[in-house]
Design an enzyme around this catalytic site. Structure first.
Site, short mmCIF file in Angstrom:
data_model
loop_
_atom_site.label_atom_id
_atom_site.label_comp_id
_atom_site.label_asym_id
_atom_site.label_seq_id
_atom_site.Cartn_x
_atom_site.Cartn_y
_atom_site.Cartn_z
N TYR A 133 40.68 31.33 46.58
CA TYR A 133 41.56 30.18 46.79
C TYR A 133 41.57 29.29 45.55
CZ TYR A 133 43.82 26.19 48.98
OH TYR A 133 44.71 25.18 49.28
N GLN A 197 45.57 27.30 56.42
CA GLN A 197 46.29 28.54 56.76
C GLN A 197 46.03 29.66 55.76
OE1 GLN A 197 47.60 25.53 56.22
NE2 GLN A 197 49.51 25.59 55.05
N ASN A 226 40.33 20.96 49.64
CA ASN A 226 40.12 19.68 50.32
C ASN A 226 39.30 19.88 51.60
OD1 ASN A 226 41.89 20.71 52.25
ND2 ASN A 226 43.65 19.56 51.49
N THR A 249 35.29 16.55 44.60
CA THR A 249 34.34 16.70 43.51
C THR A 249 33.38 15.52 43.41
OG1 THR A 249 34.17 17.31 41.17
CG2 THR A 249 35.79 15.60 41.74
N GLN A 271 35.91 12.78 36.25
CA GLN A 271 35.83 13.39 37.58
C GLN A 271 36.59 12.58 38.63
OE1 GLN A 271 34.43 16.59 38.18
NE2 GLN A 271 34.70 16.38 35.96
N HIS A 274 40.28 13.49 39.63
CA HIS A 274 40.61 14.62 40.50
C HIS A 274 41.24 14.17 41.81
CE1 HIS A 274 39.09 18.34 38.71
NE2 HIS A 274 38.07 17.67 38.22
N GLU A 340 27.18 17.86 42.98
CA GLU A 340 27.89 19.03 42.48
C GLU A 340 27.66 19.18 40.98
OE1 GLU A 340 32.52 20.66 42.33
OE2 GLU A 340 32.10 18.52 42.54
N HIS A 341 27.90 18.09 40.25
CA HIS A 341 27.67 18.06 38.80
C HIS A 341 26.66 16.95 38.52
CE1 HIS A 341 32.05 19.04 39.36
NE2 HIS A 341 31.72 20.06 38.60
N ASP A 374 33.87 22.43 33.26
CA ASP A 374 35.10 22.68 34.00
C ASP A 374 35.92 23.78 33.35
OD1 ASP A 374 34.63 20.79 35.95
OD2 ASP A 374 35.75 19.20 34.94
N GLU A 428 4.90 45.01 70.62
CA GLU A 428 6.16 44.34 70.94
C GLU A 428 6.78 44.88 72.23
OE1 GLU A 428 8.72 44.57 67.52
OE2 GLU A 428 7.47 43.17 66.36
N HIS A 433 10.31 52.86 70.19
CA HIS A 433 10.28 52.76 68.73
C HIS A 433 9.19 53.67 68.16
CE1 HIS A 433 12.96 49.40 69.19
NE2 HIS A 433 12.91 49.08 67.91
#
Length: 443
Positions: A133, A197, A226, A249, A271, A274, A340-341, A374, A428, A433
């Site tokens: 994506y 979607q 998002n 971000t 940043q 964004h 994140e950064h 980036d 067990e 087994h």
């Protein structure tokens, strides 16, 4: 414009544990769980109706009427042919550097001899198909094409599909620079579907009204977006694998009195442009630096192209300055925040950076700004947000690989260990087994 000063949280003289720190640090009001109520019916609509649902949802959310979700191959080639030479050169260099870094992430198969005649081999097998994506709202992100595609290619994924929102400006197609980046990387399967979607399309696949398969389902979905994209990834997780729930971000800067306020302010603004929900957090031992950064922000925000967006982000509750007594205390803050950064702009920045335990990516010293990462550092910019860096890493070759154990024991090796298998099976209360082993020896 009114005076712009980052909201301050003064932790000097306070000793707070990680739980307490998380409750007082700036954080965006991004509720992925709450967005599920909106996202669930969208995903189910795509799952049950396929392409007709995708066309309707694109018209509803993107304001674009499209008749086909896939970008024709000739349009990809045309976009690359028309690409500005300077942008092409920059993309090519970004790709080259990303391939260098990601190539070193590829794992080798290993075989361990557990006992004479008994081995376990760990094979690293790429997933068969991935859906990547690439966001396309307020900005165009060909760099995200690079960051998603390169590790998948290095991992050896055979089938790669990219999707990005349809753009009204381009007649319902994707932004030409995104298409050119796909063509440059040799990706031929590109769709113009965005939002929740798009994630559902990759997770479930999509048929046309006549039952023809238009989009085949994938094994892993990656890429930033998002809150609705992040929520959709949570919704379909289990049907497919995901990289992380990457939302708006974030940048955090850990700085002391040696930091340059011009650098710090410029990086915070970079940043913040964004998204109005972008988080910009300064953690510093120096009140004088905090004051100087505020002054520089006032100047820079007024002069930057996306001033309104930047100011909204900087004034939001997700942004602010945190004052601490020491770099040691600052490390505790940034580890609790899990940015994140994370930039380290302190004396002996490399040593301080080596002690960070919770960040998507760490940028060391005055000449390693986040914007380098980036685009052209060679690192990946698809990173965990919202504090999830405490348990998740950024997109990498490993995202697209599966470790498969291959067990190979001969008769003698199985006979030698059989009593232990039987003992554990009986402990067990799973006697069959053990019998599956002893049956091989006539028992």
């Amino acid at each position: 414009m009114t005076i712009l000063e980052l909201h301050r949280t003064d932790l000097r003289g306070k000793t707070l544990d990680a739980m307490a720190l998380r409750s007082v640090l700036p954080r965006a009001d991004v509720d992925v769980a709450a967005a599920l109520a909106t996202v669930a019916p969208i995903c189910e609509d795509v799952r049950t109706r396929g392409v007709p649902a995708l066309l309707e949802l694109t018209a509803r959310f993107d304001g674009v009427g499209i008749t086909d979700v896939r970008v024709p191959a000739e349009q990809l080639r045309a976009a690359l042919a028309d690409l500005d030479p300077q942008v092409r050169a920059a993309l090519e260099e970004s790709i080259r550097r990303a391939r260098l870094v990601h190539a070193d992430q590829r794992r080798s198969d290993t075989t361990t001899t557990v006992a004479p005649g008994g081995t376990v081999t760990e094979r690293w097998v790429p997933v068969a198909r991935v859906g990547l994506y690439v966001p396309g709202g307020r900005a165009v992100y060909p760099s995200s094409v690079v960051m998603n595609v390169v590790p998948a290619q290095v991992a050896g994924v055979a089938s790669i599909a990219v999707t990005t929102p349809a753009q009204r400006e381009f007649g319902g197609s994707a932004h030409p620079t995104i298409l050119a980046a796909c063509a440059l990387l040799g990706v031929e399967e590109v769709y113009t579907v965005g939002g929740a979607q798009a994630i559902a399309m990759f997770a479930y696949g999509a048929r046309d009204a006549d039952g023809t398969v238009v989009v085949r389902p994938v094994d892993v979905v990656t890429g930033p977006g998002n809150v609705y994209v992040a929520s959709a990834k949570r919704y379909v997780q289990g049907v497919v694998g995901i990289d992380s729930e990457a939302g708006p971000t974030e940048i955090a800067v850990l700085a002391d009195e040696t930091a340059d306020p011009v650098h710090v302010a410029a990086d915070l603004v970079s940043q913040a442009e964004h998204d109005p929900l972008a988080a910009a957090v300064l953690v510093t031992t120096s009140e004088a630096l905090a004051d100087a950064v505020d002054v520089e922000l006032q100047r820079r925000v007024a002069a930057t192209k996306h001033a309104g967006r930047v100011e909204e982000a900087l004034r939001g509750r997700q942004s602010g300055t945190v004052l601490v007594d020491s770099v040691e205390a600052g490390l505790a803050v940034v580890d609790a925040y899990g940015a994140e950064h994370l930039e380290i702009q302190t004396a002996d920045a490399r040593a301080v950076a080596a002690r960070v335990r919770s960040a998507g990516a760490v940028f060391v010293g005055p000449h390693s700004p986040v914007s380098l990462g980036d685009y052209c550092a060679g690192s990946n910019h698809v990173l965990p947000t919202g504090g999830t860096a405490a348990h998740s890493g950024g997109l990498s070759v490993q995202t697209f690989l599966r470790g498969v154990h291959v067990v190979d024991y001969d008769e003698a090796a199985l006979r030698e260990v059989a009593p232990h298998v039987v003992a554990l099976a009986e402990s067990e209360d799973l006697p069959a087994h053990g019998e599956a082993v002893t049956a091989r020896f006539g028992a």
